[in-house]
Design an enzyme around this catalytic site. Sequence first.
Site, PDB file in Angstrom:
ATOM      1  N   ASN A 194      -6.930   5.972   4.134  1.00 32.64           N
ATOM      2  CA  ASN A 194      -8.348   6.256   3.945  1.00 32.64           C
ATOM      3  C   ASN A 194      -8.741   7.674   4.358  1.00 32.64           C
ATOM      4  O   ASN A 194      -9.905   8.039   4.260  1.00 32.64           O
ATOM      5  CB  ASN A 194      -9.224   5.214   4.656  1.00 32.64           C
ATOM      6  CG  ASN A 194      -8.971   5.157   6.148  1.00 32.64           C
ATOM      7  OD1 ASN A 194      -8.098   5.840   6.659  1.00 32.64           O
ATOM      8  ND2 ASN A 194      -9.730   4.332   6.841  1.00 32.64           N
ATOM      9  N   HIS A 204       0.828  -1.218   0.000  1.00 32.96           N
ATOM     10  CA  HIS A 204       0.000   0.000   0.000  1.00 32.96           C
ATOM     11  C   HIS A 204       0.860   1.267   0.000  1.00 32.96           C
ATOM     12  O   HIS A 204       0.354   2.347  -0.266  1.00 32.96           O
ATOM     13  CB  HIS A 204      -0.883  -0.013   1.256  1.00 32.96           C
ATOM     14  CG  HIS A 204      -2.326   0.315   1.028  1.00 32.96           C
ATOM     15  ND1 HIS A 204      -2.950   0.321  -0.208  1.00 32.96           N
ATOM     16  CD2 HIS A 204      -3.300   0.658   1.915  1.00 32.96           C
ATOM     17  CE1 HIS A 204      -4.218   0.641  -0.068  1.00 32.96           C
ATOM     18  NE2 HIS A 204      -4.462   0.862   1.207  1.00 32.96           N
ATOM     19  N   ASN A 237      -9.430   2.886  -1.008  1.00 34.04           N
ATOM     20  CA  ASN A 237      -9.877   3.842   0.012  1.00 34.04           C
ATOM     21  C   ASN A 237      -9.171   5.197  -0.071  1.00 34.04           C
ATOM     22  O   ASN A 237      -9.758   6.222   0.247  1.00 34.04           O
ATOM     23  CB  ASN A 237      -9.732   3.241   1.408  1.00 34.04           C
ATOM     24  CG  ASN A 237     -10.761   2.146   1.643  1.00 34.04           C
ATOM     25  OD1 ASN A 237     -11.855   2.194   1.105  1.00 34.04           O
ATOM     26  ND2 ASN A 237     -10.395   1.163   2.440  1.00 34.04           N
TER      27      ASN A 237
END
Length: 193
Positions: free
Chosen positions: A73, A23, A119
């Site tokens: 997010n 990520h 997200n």
Amino acid sequence: MSEDRWLVVGLGNPGPEYVANRHNIGFLVVETLAERARSSFKVHKARADVAEIRLGGPGGPPVVLARPRSYMNESGGPVSGLCKYYDVPAERLVVIHDELDLPFAALRAKFGGGDNGHNGLKSLRRSLGTGDYHRIRFGIDRPPGRMDPAAYVLRDFSAAERKDLDLEIDRCADAVEMLVREGLERTQNTFNS
């Protein structure tokens, strides 16, 4: 036009436990761009780390490299704040992010599009009010078996992936430079595999 500032944001999660996660590929790419410019990041009031550079050296276009200090997010708030502070319209925003629907290290440059369940991109759309910005998508592949994608993206790159990771991060940084300097079409023709 050459003096129009760009904002290049790498998406990721802050903190040492996330540094090598899939990520966090966006962070790794903007850090490479800062190293190339011999620049370092400084804390910005918009809840981000920023490095102001000339892309490609003196005379190159002015670029603000950024790593939001929020979790993935919640990236939209810092990115929106930086766009306002530096007066950068969405058309000159480049977001580098991981992409589950591409094989490892495949790159795709694009403008606009949906969030595809990401997200960080959802947060950007909420805060910016648009999805019309440039994206450099870095493939991280689908999770094996029935693994939850949310768990997969928070795992470190595999040993096999790490062998080529530095080279692929460099290639992604090259794509960002080409996008800012030469435009989307040339970047897509060169890097969209």
